[in-house]
Design a protein around this motif. Sequence first.
Motif, PDB file in Angstrom:
ATOM      1  N   GLN A 933       0.841  -1.208   0.000  1.00  0.00           N
ATOM      2  CA  GLN A 933       0.000   0.000   0.000  1.00  0.00           C
ATOM      3  C   GLN A 933       0.878   1.261   0.000  1.00  0.00           C
ATOM      4  O   GLN A 933       0.573   2.232  -0.686  1.00  0.00           O
ATOM      5  CB  GLN A 933      -0.915   0.008   1.233  1.00  0.00           C
ATOM      6  CG  GLN A 933      -1.972  -1.069   1.231  1.00  0.00           C
ATOM      7  CD  GLN A 933      -3.071  -0.796   0.203  1.00  0.00           C
ATOM      8  OE1 GLN A 933      -3.106   0.252  -0.421  1.00  0.00           O
ATOM      9  NE2 GLN A 933      -3.946  -1.758   0.011  1.00  0.00           N
ATOM     10  N   ILE A 934       1.961   1.213   0.804  1.00  0.00           N
ATOM     11  CA  ILE A 934       2.862   2.381   0.868  1.00  0.00           C
ATOM     12  C   ILE A 934       3.518   2.602  -0.493  1.00  0.00           C
ATOM     13  O   ILE A 934       3.589   3.727  -0.997  1.00  0.00           O
ATOM     14  CB  ILE A 934       3.934   2.169   1.966  1.00  0.00           C
ATOM     15  CG1 ILE A 934       3.280   2.263   3.361  1.00  0.00           C
ATOM     16  CG2 ILE A 934       5.051   3.196   1.846  1.00  0.00           C
ATOM     17  CD1 ILE A 934       4.192   1.910   4.521  1.00  0.00           C
ATOM     18  N   ALA A 935       3.965   1.490  -1.132  1.00  0.00           N
ATOM     19  CA  ALA A 935       4.607   1.618  -2.454  1.00  0.00           C
ATOM     20  C   ALA A 935       3.624   2.211  -3.464  1.00  0.00           C
ATOM     21  O   ALA A 935       3.985   3.085  -4.258  1.00  0.00           O
ATOM     22  CB  ALA A 935       5.099   0.253  -2.924  1.00  0.00           C
ATOM     23  N   ASN A 936       2.331   1.754  -3.404  1.00  0.00           N
ATOM     24  CA  ASN A 936       1.312   2.299  -4.330  1.00  0.00           C
ATOM     25  C   ASN A 936       1.153   3.796  -4.135  1.00  0.00           C
ATOM     26  O   ASN A 936       1.133   4.572  -5.089  1.00  0.00           O
ATOM     27  CB  ASN A 936      -0.041   1.625  -4.088  1.00  0.00           C
ATOM     28  CG  ASN A 936      -0.050   0.201  -4.603  1.00  0.00           C
ATOM     29  OD1 ASN A 936       0.816  -0.157  -5.386  1.00  0.00           O
ATOM     30  ND2 ASN A 936      -0.990  -0.604  -4.144  1.00  0.00           N
ATOM     31  N   GLU A 937       1.029   4.193  -2.859  1.00  0.00           N
ATOM     32  CA  GLU A 937       0.814   5.613  -2.550  1.00  0.00           C
ATOM     33  C   GLU A 937       2.018   6.449  -3.014  1.00  0.00           C
ATOM     34  O   GLU A 937       1.860   7.517  -3.604  1.00  0.00           O
ATOM     35  CB  GLU A 937       0.588   5.774  -1.040  1.00  0.00           C
ATOM     36  CG  GLU A 937       0.365   7.208  -0.588  1.00  0.00           C
ATOM     37  CD  GLU A 937      -0.859   7.871  -1.215  1.00  0.00           C
ATOM     38  OE1 GLU A 937      -0.749   9.048  -1.568  1.00  0.00           O
ATOM     39  OE2 GLU A 937      -1.897   7.199  -1.369  1.00  0.00           O
ATOM     40  N   LEU A 938       3.224   5.934  -2.750  1.00  0.00           N
ATOM     41  CA  LEU A 938       4.442   6.671  -3.142  1.00  0.00           C
ATOM     42  C   LEU A 938       4.509   6.806  -4.664  1.00  0.00           C
ATOM     43  O   LEU A 938       4.814   7.880  -5.194  1.00  0.00           O
ATOM     44  CB  LEU A 938       5.697   5.950  -2.622  1.00  0.00           C
ATOM     45  CG  LEU A 938       6.000   6.108  -1.128  1.00  0.00           C
ATOM     46  CD1 LEU A 938       7.130   5.179  -0.705  1.00  0.00           C
ATOM     47  CD2 LEU A 938       6.395   7.551  -0.791  1.00  0.00           C
ATOM     48  N   ASN A 939       4.192   5.722  -5.358  1.00  0.00           N
ATOM     49  CA  ASN A 939       4.277   5.737  -6.818  1.00  0.00           C
ATOM     50  C   ASN A 939       3.231   6.685  -7.406  1.00  0.00           C
ATOM     51  O   ASN A 939       3.515   7.468  -8.319  1.00  0.00           O
ATOM     52  CB  ASN A 939       4.061   4.309  -7.342  1.00  0.00           C
ATOM     53  CG  ASN A 939       4.572   4.169  -8.755  1.00  0.00           C
ATOM     54  OD1 ASN A 939       4.872   5.145  -9.415  1.00  0.00           O
ATOM     55  ND2 ASN A 939       4.656   2.952  -9.238  1.00  0.00           N
ATOM     56  N   LEU A 990      14.411   4.392  -6.076  1.00  0.00           N
ATOM     57  CA  LEU A 990      13.256   3.589  -6.517  1.00  0.00           C
ATOM     58  C   LEU A 990      12.295   3.353  -5.359  1.00  0.00           C
ATOM     59  O   LEU A 990      11.079   3.434  -5.513  1.00  0.00           O
ATOM     60  CB  LEU A 990      13.737   2.252  -7.084  1.00  0.00           C
ATOM     61  CG  LEU A 990      14.517   2.338  -8.406  1.00  0.00           C
ATOM     62  CD1 LEU A 990      15.122   0.990  -8.760  1.00  0.00           C
ATOM     63  CD2 LEU A 990      13.634   2.818  -9.544  1.00  0.00           C
ATOM     64  N   GLU A 991      12.847   3.086  -4.176  1.00  0.00           N
ATOM     65  CA  GLU A 991      11.963   2.833  -3.026  1.00  0.00           C
ATOM     66  C   GLU A 991      11.203   4.097  -2.654  1.00  0.00           C
ATOM     67  O   GLU A 991      10.044   4.053  -2.281  1.00  0.00           O
ATOM     68  CB  GLU A 991      12.776   2.303  -1.841  1.00  0.00           C
ATOM     69  CG  GLU A 991      13.217   0.864  -2.077  1.00  0.00           C
ATOM     70  CD  GLU A 991      13.884   0.221  -0.877  1.00  0.00           C
ATOM     71  OE1 GLU A 991      14.189   0.942   0.093  1.00  0.00           O
ATOM     72  OE2 GLU A 991      14.113  -1.003  -0.910  1.00  0.00           O
ATOM     73  N   ALA A 992      11.886   5.256  -2.759  1.00  0.00           N
ATOM     74  CA  ALA A 992      11.210   6.516  -2.420  1.00  0.00           C
ATOM     75  C   ALA A 992      10.108   6.833  -3.429  1.00  0.00           C
ATOM     76  O   ALA A 992       9.140   7.516  -3.103  1.00  0.00           O
ATOM     77  CB  ALA A 992      12.228   7.649  -2.372  1.00  0.00           C
ATOM     78  N   ASN A 997       8.889  -3.949  -5.675  1.00  0.00           N
ATOM     79  CA  ASN A 997       7.893  -4.930  -5.241  1.00  0.00           C
ATOM     80  C   ASN A 997       8.355  -5.549  -3.919  1.00  0.00           C
ATOM     81  O   ASN A 997       9.307  -6.331  -3.888  1.00  0.00           O
ATOM     82  CB  ASN A 997       7.732  -6.006  -6.317  1.00  0.00           C
ATOM     83  CG  ASN A 997       6.717  -7.057  -5.887  1.00  0.00           C
ATOM     84  OD1 ASN A 997       6.066  -6.915  -4.846  1.00  0.00           O
ATOM     85  ND2 ASN A 997       6.579  -8.107  -6.670  1.00  0.00           N
ATOM     86  N   PRO A 998       7.681  -5.201  -2.823  1.00  0.00           N
ATOM     87  CA  PRO A 998       8.106  -5.716  -1.516  1.00  0.00           C
ATOM     88  C   PRO A 998       8.102  -7.247  -1.455  1.00  0.00           C
ATOM     89  O   PRO A 998       8.851  -7.836  -0.685  1.00  0.00           O
ATOM     90  CB  PRO A 998       7.070  -5.153  -0.534  1.00  0.00           C
ATOM     91  CG  PRO A 998       6.414  -4.031  -1.260  1.00  0.00           C
ATOM     92  CD  PRO A 998       6.501  -4.326  -2.710  1.00  0.00           C
ATOM     93  N   LEU A 999       7.251  -7.878  -2.316  1.00  0.00           N
ATOM     94  CA  LEU A 999       7.123  -9.340  -2.232  1.00  0.00           C
ATOM     95  C   LEU A 999       8.341 -10.055  -2.802  1.00  0.00           C
ATOM     96  O   LEU A 999       8.580 -11.220  -2.516  1.00  0.00           O
ATOM     97  CB  LEU A 999       5.872  -9.804  -2.982  1.00  0.00           C
ATOM     98  CG  LEU A 999       4.552  -9.216  -2.480  1.00  0.00           C
ATOM     99  CD1 LEU A 999       3.397  -9.711  -3.324  1.00  0.00           C
ATOM    100  CD2 LEU A 999       4.324  -9.583  -1.015  1.00  0.00           C
ATOM    101  N   SER A1000       9.106  -9.351  -3.655  1.00  0.00           N
ATOM    102  CA  SER A1000      10.247 -10.048  -4.263  1.00  0.00           C
ATOM    103  C   SER A1000      11.548  -9.762  -3.512  1.00  0.00           C
ATOM    104  O   SER A1000      12.623 -10.079  -3.980  1.00  0.00           O
ATOM    105  CB  SER A1000      10.382  -9.631  -5.726  1.00  0.00           C
ATOM    106  OG  SER A1000      10.506  -8.229  -5.775  1.00  0.00           O
TER     107      SER A1000
END
Length: 1132
Positions: A933-939, A990-992, A997-1000
């Motif tokens: 969710q955090i990655a989606n929001e950041l992206n 990229l993380e910022a 993908n946190p799952l990988s």
Amino acid sequence: MVDFLAENNLCGQAILRIVSRGNAIIAELLRLSDFIPAVFRLKDKSDQQKYGDIICDFSYFKGPEYYDGKLEAKPELQDLDEEFRENNIEILSRFYLAFESVHKYIVDLNRYLDDLHEGVYIQQTLETVLLNEDGKQLLCEALYLYGVMLLVIDQKIEGEIRERMLVSYYRYSAARSSADSNLDDICKLLRSTGYSSQPGAKRPANYPESYFHRVPISTTFISMVIGRLRSDDIYNQVSAYPLPEHRSTALANQAAMLYVCLFFSPSILHTQQAKMREIVDKYFPDNWVISIYMGITVNLVEAWEPYKAAKTALNYTLDSANIKEQATRYAASMESLKPHVQQLLKEGYLREEFILDNIPKLLNCLRDCNVAIRWLMLHSAESAYDLNNKRLRQIKDQVLNDSKYNPRILFQLLLDTAQFEFTLKEMFKQMLSEKQIKWESYKKEGSERMTELAEVFSGVKPLTRVEKNENLQAWFREISKQIESLNYEDSTAAGRKTVQLIQALVEVQEFHQLESNLQVCQFLADTRKFLHHMIRTINIKEEVLITMQIVGDLSYAWQIIDSFTTIMQESIRVSPSMVTKLRATFLKLASALDLPLLRINQANSADLLSVSQFYSGELVAYVRKVLQIIPESMFTSLAKIIKLQIHDIMEVPTRLDKDKLKDYSQLVARYEVDPKQLLEDGIRKELVKRVAYALHKGLIFNPKAKPSELMPKLKEMAATMDGFYRSFEYIQDYVSIYGLKIWQEEVSRIINYNVEQECNSFLRTKIQDWQSVHQSTHIPIPKFPSVDESATFIGRLCREILRITDPKVTCYMDQMNTWYDLKSHQEVTNNRLFSEIQNTLGTFGLNGLDRLLCFMIVKELQNFLTMLQKTILKDRTAVDAFKAMIGAVNPVKGIVANASKVYGTAVAKTQKIWGPYLEAIMKVGQMQILRQQIANELNYSCKFDSKHLGAALENLNKSLLADIEAHYQDPSLPYPKEDNTLLYEITAYLEAAGIHNPLSKIYITTKRLPYFPIINFLFIIAQLPKLQYSKNQGMTCRKTTDPVDWPPLVLGMLTLLKQFHSRYTHQFLALIGQFIRSIMEQCTSQKIPDMPSDVVGALMFLEDYVKYTKLPRKVAEAHVPSFIFDEFRTIL
């Protein structure tokens, strides 16, 4: 004789190097005293319980085997000890080096004295060195500095703490094994003295003389040094203070040296009354509070209490009549000096002619001011009197009453004196630099006038009615030549000759009746004036500047000045122009740096930079502290603006605020330490203080609150931050600073620092404040005491999110990105939560939260593996069940006969181990959902706010991956080298931007584990009966009493398998496939028409597994025939 300090004079250079090192050691001790790790104090109960067994004082040396045995008996203690070593060895080594250098200093000094005694330095003995002026100063300083070192160590680093540090260093370092280590001697020198710097603490017996005698020093040397200090004026200071009543101030530095050195010969203090009377009469007839080094003050009443002779001799000074006389004298001089100095400071009063005519008077005024300020500041200082001591209390009260002490008036006099001194010095330097040019121009003017007069008397030059007079013509020609021949270099002769020429010009006017002719008179008067100017100019001597430097010394106030901080700040608040005068005071205080740096500079020592940086850093820090009132006042105005911006939504606040801010913004621009930078740093410091406090206070949650306080508090916090941001934007133009840049830098620093501190609890080697890249000495981020298990607000926020989305009480709907309460089916929270965090804490906040979740996942996975190895694989029943299962399922490509029974038995036998297993897997899954969710929001926000950056990062990422894949296909193609930080740096970007993908991710390194695929397979089929499939909601939990949430279960399993070799995943998926085929086969043979719910669950697991890992469908279809999938889809 060769100059004692010449480079080729080995004797002089050797002692100069020792003294230079002494000053550097004291600076290092003072610097380190601010970095004592708090844990060595063992102040609070928790520290004592946790570290009591691994931090020992010197009692350790009595039985090291006992202490080491205690550690070896408990593995958790050994672990803590190892962690403690990793975290503290660096700072312990630094302290040890400082302690070692103190011991080395005295060893080197003793060796130097032995060399003098044995005649190593040709023609030099102790006596001849003491006859030389520089030699005498250096030998006295060498002994004095050693005494100061010991006193500073005892005052700043208490005995117990020193012992604990030395023992820890001894245990953790290799020093104990090296034969040349002098650790024993250092421990003997620095063992605890029993002294405590706490007010009211009792003084140990024979202190400090027994401490000073721990390393023996030649008694001849000590007595000769004390003899010189008693009788001579070793720095020739008396010449700068001609008045007899100023003598004790003139000799103050020497008095401090004598005070310290007397402890090396305590018999003088105890029994030699005549010597003590002589010392007190010469150095302490009118003072009893002295500064011994860089503002460390000592009260002789207390210090000499145990010594009979010293105490008796001092009684005359402490007679109340004498105290009254001194106090009233200084009170009177304050009264008269204040208006006098203010008069001198009036605009246009200090002119060049006035200064040149009144140099002695101005110097006397400066002396009087400085002596009065010194006496009053020292004798009224809080730090000089222990108020638990009745006699000291009485003396202090008498001084304050008789001198009518008013700190504001004293401070005003200090300001005025500093300003007067500064102005006078600057003007005098200007005059010195122009001295020769002016003198030559006056000489030229005078000579030309005489030549012109000579021409007038030749009768050729038409000047009204002047008869030709050859005698006068020749005489004036001669005078012109005489003026021309005056030599600037030989000032004494030139001065005498000039006086004679002036006299001759007066006489010629009288004897030759030249008064009648006005023009001739004017020429003569002008020439006399020029000659007068020449005499004045030749008298501008550098000695005056040196005297001003000596008289203006303020090093005694290096620490006391702090007691005037509030007065300074108050006066700045009332009248911002006060900063100009303060500047002069700070520059006056800066002259204190000359004292420790002089010898270091003379010795050309490499320590010059670090010592000057330390003291000037201290001074600049103090200047910042005083001037912090400016940003504080600014932010007080800002608070009003914020209130208006948030609540009243009025765009323009009152005119007054703007004017005030303008006033404040201009005022620092007069300070020398880059004023703009100083103001900006001050603003940053105040911003950090306030924002950090707001975040700390605003993000405290009550875990019992229903519903959760999370969203309301985030909204409130967002409004506060927005108010800060908008009003900061609003004032940036008044103060001419880049508001947005400062805002982003400082808020990101606060959040990153808090994330770092929160992550420290997961790290073995902690990041200390002084190692942190986010912490700063000038703009410190405040630390707040923790209110729960979290160390900071970011930890509280993270744990509150985890609490409300706990899979045991909520159910997560992936299609809706929403969490619902299991019992009430009400919405708990959804993905808007992350937009709200973005609004409140910005990108850095979300990114920090993500980093913290990473640490938590790592911790959870480590705990999980420990549990697996220590409990599950040690459980005989379970392991037997795994073995039986492996036998039953082989070969995996086949079908298990009597499937329901085989699987059912295995699950039943292992039932009790799945509780903690499920909890750990779900926790990891829950945190992975949050990370997604955090990655989606950041992206999402990156594509809105910085679309070019987002696109550039995506393209760079794709091309990098393509290059790396190509390299693995063909190793001759390029690949980033070991030392290339590109991959590491791009990952942070990229993380910022949420492009990951946190799952990988691989979170932990793992070893091979037996039965791993079987264990996970059994775990999954054990959970399937608890779940049911519904068309609207997918897989949901059957009973709220036995909660299992599907998305966290799948994602947790997926993350766990990702940490191991991919063959485990293949074996696991094969077992699931075999399970589906075997159960379906059994249903077909028993003619059961419906697909069993466990098979539906297992197929859903495969579907979701493929979806989340983005693997091709072939992976699932390799284990399950496609017709089963087709039939499964008809159910969906």
